[in-house]
Design an enzyme around this catalytic site. Structure first.
Site, PDB file in Angstrom:
ATOM      1  N   GLY A  25      38.064  50.583  48.519  1.00 20.58           N
ATOM      2  CA  GLY A  25      37.103  50.863  47.445  1.00 20.58           C
ATOM      3  C   GLY A  25      37.916  51.343  46.247  1.00 20.58           C
ATOM      4  O   GLY A  25      38.870  52.121  46.409  1.00 20.58           O
ATOM      5  N   LYS A  26      37.549  50.867  45.060  1.00 12.93           N
ATOM      6  CA  LYS A  26      38.383  51.177  43.888  1.00 12.93           C
ATOM      7  C   LYS A  26      38.441  52.676  43.596  1.00 12.93           C
ATOM      8  O   LYS A  26      39.467  53.187  43.156  1.00 12.93           O
ATOM      9  CB  LYS A  26      37.898  50.404  42.650  1.00 12.93           C
ATOM     10  CG  LYS A  26      38.023  48.902  42.805  1.00 12.93           C
ATOM     11  CD  LYS A  26      37.836  48.160  41.518  1.00 12.93           C
ATOM     12  CE  LYS A  26      39.074  48.133  40.674  1.00 12.93           C
ATOM     13  NZ  LYS A  26      40.213  47.439  41.266  1.00 12.93           N
ATOM     14  N   ASN A  32      42.060  44.248  33.695  1.00 13.24           N
ATOM     15  CA  ASN A  32      43.155  43.298  33.869  1.00 13.24           C
ATOM     16  C   ASN A  32      42.861  42.117  32.926  1.00 13.24           C
ATOM     17  O   ASN A  32      41.834  42.079  32.246  1.00 13.24           O
ATOM     18  CB  ASN A  32      43.346  42.905  35.345  1.00 13.24           C
ATOM     19  CG  ASN A  32      42.159  42.121  35.915  1.00 13.24           C
ATOM     20  OD1 ASN A  32      41.325  41.601  35.180  1.00 13.24           O
ATOM     21  ND2 ASN A  32      42.087  42.055  37.231  1.00 13.24           N
ATOM     22  N   ASP A  37      52.493  42.084  48.406  1.00 11.03           N
ATOM     23  CA  ASP A  37      51.023  42.103  48.393  1.00 11.03           C
ATOM     24  C   ASP A  37      50.583  42.892  47.154  1.00 11.03           C
ATOM     25  O   ASP A  37      50.881  44.075  47.043  1.00 11.03           O
ATOM     26  CB  ASP A  37      50.534  42.781  49.686  1.00 11.03           C
ATOM     27  CG  ASP A  37      49.019  42.921  49.737  1.00 11.03           C
ATOM     28  OD1 ASP A  37      48.338  42.433  48.812  1.00 11.03           O
ATOM     29  OD2 ASP A  37      48.515  43.527  50.701  1.00 11.03           O
ATOM     30  N   GLY A  54      49.619  41.822  35.297  1.00  5.97           N
ATOM     31  CA  GLY A  54      50.341  41.496  36.530  1.00  5.97           C
ATOM     32  C   GLY A  54      51.843  41.646  36.337  1.00  5.97           C
ATOM     33  O   GLY A  54      52.316  42.654  35.787  1.00  5.97           O
ATOM     34  N   THR A  60      47.558  43.717  46.310  1.00  6.11           N
ATOM     35  CA  THR A  60      46.281  44.419  46.455  1.00  6.11           C
ATOM     36  C   THR A  60      46.396  45.847  45.923  1.00  6.11           C
ATOM     37  O   THR A  60      47.330  46.568  46.267  1.00  6.11           O
ATOM     38  CB  THR A  60      45.861  44.480  47.943  1.00  6.11           C
ATOM     39  OG1 THR A  60      45.896  43.163  48.454  1.00  6.11           O
ATOM     40  CG2 THR A  60      44.470  45.061  48.103  1.00  6.11           C
ATOM     41  N   ALA A  61      45.456  46.224  45.052  1.00  8.77           N
ATOM     42  CA  ALA A  61      45.369  47.593  44.515  1.00  8.77           C
ATOM     43  C   ALA A  61      46.503  47.968  43.560  1.00  8.77           C
ATOM     44  O   ALA A  61      46.697  49.132  43.266  1.00  8.77           O
ATOM     45  CB  ALA A  61      45.258  48.636  45.617  1.00  8.77           C
ATOM     46  N   ALA A  62      47.225  46.945  43.060  1.00  8.21           N
ATOM     47  CA  ALA A  62      48.248  47.242  42.033  1.00  8.21           C
ATOM     48  C   ALA A  62      47.580  47.904  40.827  1.00  8.21           C
ATOM     49  O   ALA A  62      48.093  48.876  40.267  1.00  8.21           O
ATOM     50  CB  ALA A  62      48.958  45.963  41.606  1.00  8.21           C
ATOM     51  N   GLY A  63      46.413  47.362  40.446  1.00  4.49           N
ATOM     52  CA  GLY A  63      45.706  47.904  39.282  1.00  4.49           C
ATOM     53  C   GLY A  63      45.254  49.341  39.516  1.00  4.49           C
ATOM     54  O   GLY A  63      45.350  50.185  38.619  1.00  4.49           O
ATOM     55  N   ASP A  64      44.768  49.632  40.717  1.00  2.79           N
ATOM     56  CA  ASP A  64      44.306  51.000  41.011  1.00  2.79           C
ATOM     57  C   ASP A  64      45.488  51.967  41.055  1.00  2.79           C
ATOM     58  O   ASP A  64      45.381  53.110  40.602  1.00  2.79           O
ATOM     59  CB  ASP A  64      43.554  51.029  42.357  1.00  2.79           C
ATOM     60  CG  ASP A  64      42.249  50.255  42.293  1.00  2.79           C
ATOM     61  OD1 ASP A  64      41.665  50.180  41.195  1.00  2.79           O
ATOM     62  OD2 ASP A  64      41.826  49.729  43.332  1.00  2.79           O
ATOM     63  N   SER A  81      54.135  49.563  44.574  1.00  2.00           N
ATOM     64  CA  SER A  81      53.008  49.240  45.468  1.00  2.00           C
ATOM     65  C   SER A  81      52.975  47.750  45.825  1.00  2.00           C
ATOM     66  O   SER A  81      52.572  47.397  46.921  1.00  2.00           O
ATOM     67  CB  SER A  81      51.677  49.676  44.858  1.00  2.00           C
ATOM     68  OG  SER A  81      51.225  48.741  43.916  1.00  2.00           O
ATOM     69  N   GLU A 123      32.017  49.929  40.725  1.00  2.00           N
ATOM     70  CA  GLU A 123      31.522  49.637  42.076  1.00  2.00           C
ATOM     71  C   GLU A 123      30.401  50.586  42.511  1.00  2.00           C
ATOM     72  O   GLU A 123      29.958  50.529  43.641  1.00  2.00           O
ATOM     73  CB  GLU A 123      32.678  49.664  43.084  1.00  2.00           C
ATOM     74  CG  GLU A 123      33.630  48.482  42.904  1.00  2.00           C
ATOM     75  CD  GLU A 123      34.739  48.430  43.943  1.00  2.00           C
ATOM     76  OE1 GLU A 123      35.349  47.358  44.068  1.00  2.00           O
ATOM     77  OE2 GLU A 123      35.009  49.439  44.625  1.00  2.00           O
TER      78      GLU A 123
HETATM   79  P1  ATP Z   1      44.645  44.289  41.695  1.00  2.00           P
HETATM   80  O1  ATP Z   1      43.295  43.654  41.507  1.00  2.00           O
HETATM   81  O2  ATP Z   1      45.575  43.509  42.584  1.00  2.00           O
HETATM   82  O3  ATP Z   1      44.559  45.733  42.031  1.00  2.00           O
HETATM   83  P2  ATP Z   1      44.788  43.986  38.908  1.00  2.00           P
HETATM   84  O4  ATP Z   1      44.451  42.535  38.783  1.00  2.00           O
HETATM   85  O5  ATP Z   1      43.739  44.986  38.616  1.00  2.00           O
HETATM   86  O6  ATP Z   1      45.407  44.263  40.319  1.00  2.00           O
HETATM   87  P3  ATP Z   1      47.302  43.506  37.573  1.00  2.00           P
HETATM   88  O7  ATP Z   1      47.284  43.249  36.124  1.00  2.00           O
HETATM   89  O8  ATP Z   1      47.528  42.338  38.476  1.00  2.00           O
HETATM   90  O9  ATP Z   1      46.005  44.342  37.951  1.00  2.00           O
HETATM   91  O10 ATP Z   1      48.443  44.583  37.906  1.00  2.00           O
HETATM   92  C1  ATP Z   1      48.372  45.916  37.454  1.00  2.00           C
HETATM   93  C2  ATP Z   1      49.771  46.395  37.145  1.00  2.00           C
HETATM   94  O11 ATP Z   1      50.551  46.323  38.339  1.00  2.00           O
HETATM   95  C3  ATP Z   1      50.524  45.552  36.120  1.00  2.00           C
HETATM   96  O12 ATP Z   1      50.251  45.979  34.799  1.00  2.00           O
HETATM   97  C4  ATP Z   1      51.960  45.784  36.524  1.00  2.00           C
HETATM   98  O13 ATP Z   1      52.425  47.008  35.965  1.00  2.00           O
HETATM   99  C5  ATP Z   1      51.880  45.940  38.041  1.00  2.00           C
HETATM  100  N1  ATP Z   1      52.155  44.670  38.719  1.00  2.00           N
HETATM  101  C6  ATP Z   1      51.274  43.776  39.170  1.00  2.00           C
HETATM  102  N2  ATP Z   1      51.897  42.700  39.699  1.00  2.00           N
HETATM  103  C7  ATP Z   1      53.226  42.943  39.583  1.00  2.00           C
HETATM  104  C8  ATP Z   1      54.414  42.221  39.938  1.00  2.00           C
HETATM  105  N3  ATP Z   1      54.354  41.013  40.511  1.00  2.00           N
HETATM  106  N4  ATP Z   1      55.614  42.782  39.651  1.00  2.00           N
HETATM  107  C9  ATP Z   1      55.693  44.006  39.077  1.00  2.00           C
HETATM  108  N5  ATP Z   1      54.603  44.737  38.708  1.00  2.00           N
HETATM  109  C10 ATP Z   1      53.394  44.214  38.953  1.00  2.00           C
END
Ligand code: ATP
Length: 330
Positions: free
Chosen positions: A73-74, A216, A273, A248, A275-279, A309, A172
């Site tokens: 969950g976000k 994003n 992976d 990304g 997943t949750a990079a944005g969070d 992450s 959410e």
């Molecule tokens: P998610 O939905 O997977 O949680 P998101 O789509 O909300 O992610 P992204 O823009 O994909 O968000 O990623 C958020 C941040 O994570 C980016 O601004 C970047 O700093 C980091 N990030 C994501 N992907 C990568 C990558 N392949 N290499 C390095 N940093 C990354």
């Protein structure tokens, strides 16, 4: 929480590892102002993940290979990310009075998140039913359950906002709760950071109380109808004073209505992976800003957290500790 891909029941909670550090650090580019106090109003789900060769057709049964349950969950993800990054974090939301709800509260508490505001209600804990195919494609059914019971007025919100510097919101929970959260934060002098995910139209009475919007690229495009992130970020400045569009592997684009802005590239890493990079990014960003770091330094630190992450599997399972972020951001 450790994700062990060799075992069937493969989520192990390691409370010692997730406890935030008490180390005092003056950080890069900013004066230390004590631990950042962050409140999160948002969703908590149990992710039920099945791995199979392929998805069944309608009426068909296929054998799955592996099943794992992972708290997600976000809202919960952002809370755990901020706590691991060293913030003093409290969460407001709801889970069911059931084993998944108890486990989510325990994982949050184990990460150092205050859970007094996470109500146990007469509904099932929110669940995300995720099927991952060998091809990497996935399909997801989300049952919002207890998350759907959080409405305006939001129980426990005023107490959690007391003394906080930032409120983190996502989409959410029911929209009336999100709007109420932003309004209450402004009344407490707390800055509001909104992650507009899943993307949906943003009512003016929400936007009026948002200080920083962090979509994003995809969400920025949906909200503005503009494909280019630069153009989308500019358009969003018509409705909020400050925007960070995450891109990304290309990093993040920051723009401020008063003229400030920058592009922050992401570190090059081997991705396992995302997943949750944005969070992870948003949780760490709030901590860095709450400690008084200027936006470019805060974005760089948040980018380091997110880059760590993406090198690990899972959502809450992949978020780095403060020490790990500091070591990476040298
Ligand atoms: P998610 O939905 O997977 O949680 P998101 O789509 O909300 O992610 P992204 O823009 O994909 O968000 O990623 C958020 C941040 O994570 C980016 O601004 C970047 O700093 C980091 N990030 C994501 N992907 C990568 C990558 N392949 N290499 C390095 N940093 C990354």
């Amino acid at each position: 929480v450790r994700y062990d891909s060799d075992r069937q029941d493969s989520v192990v909670i390691d409370h010692d590892r997730v406890r935030p550090t008490s180390k005092v650090d003056f950080g890069r580019g900013g004066a230390w102002m004590g631990r950042a106090r962050v409140c999160v109003l948002g969703s908590a789900n149990m992710d039920l993940v099945v791995f199979a060769d392929r998805a069944p057709a309608s009426g068909e049964t296929v054998a799955g290979r592996r099943f794992v349950t992972i708290p997600g969950g976000k809202g919960a993800n952002q809370a755990i990310a901020a706590a691991r990054a060293g913030g003093e974090v409290s969460m407001v939301g709801a889970v069911g009075a059931d084993p998944y709800g108890d486990e989510i509260r325990a994982v949050l508490a184990g990460a150092g998140v205050g859970v007094e505001g996470v109500a146990r209600v007469e509904a099932t804990t929110g669940t995300a039913h995720i099927l991952v195919e060998d091809s990497g494609d996935n399909s997801i059914v989300v049952v919002s359950g207890a998350n759907g019971t959080v409405h305006d007025p939001v129980a426990g919100l005023d107490a959690a906002l007391e003394g906080a510097e930032f409120l983190l919101l996502q989409l959410e929970l029911p929209m009336d709760a999100v709007v109420a959260g932003a309004r209450a934060a402004q009344a407490h002098g707390v800055k509001v950071v909104l992650t507009p995910a899943p993307a949906s139209p943003l009512p003016p009475d929400l936007l009026d109380n948002v200080d920083l919007l962090v979509p994003n690229e995809h969400e920025a495009g949906i909200l503005t109808g503009k494909d280019a992130p630069e153009a989308a970020a500019s358009a969003l400045l018509d409705v909020v004073p400050e925007v960070v569009v995450t891109l990304g592997a290309r990093g993040a684009r920051w723009l401020r209505r008063d003229g400030g802005g920058d592009h922050l590239p992401a570190p090059r890493v081997e991705v396992r992976d995302t997943t949750a990079a944005g969070d992870t990014f948003v949780g760490a960003l709030a901590v860095a800003l709450g400690e008084g770091r200027p936006m470019p330094a805060a974005l760089r630190w948040a980018g380091a957290a997110a880059a760590l992450s993406v090198q690990r599997e899972g959502a809450s399972t992949s978020m780095p500790t403060r020490d790990e972020i500091d070591r990476f951001d040298r």
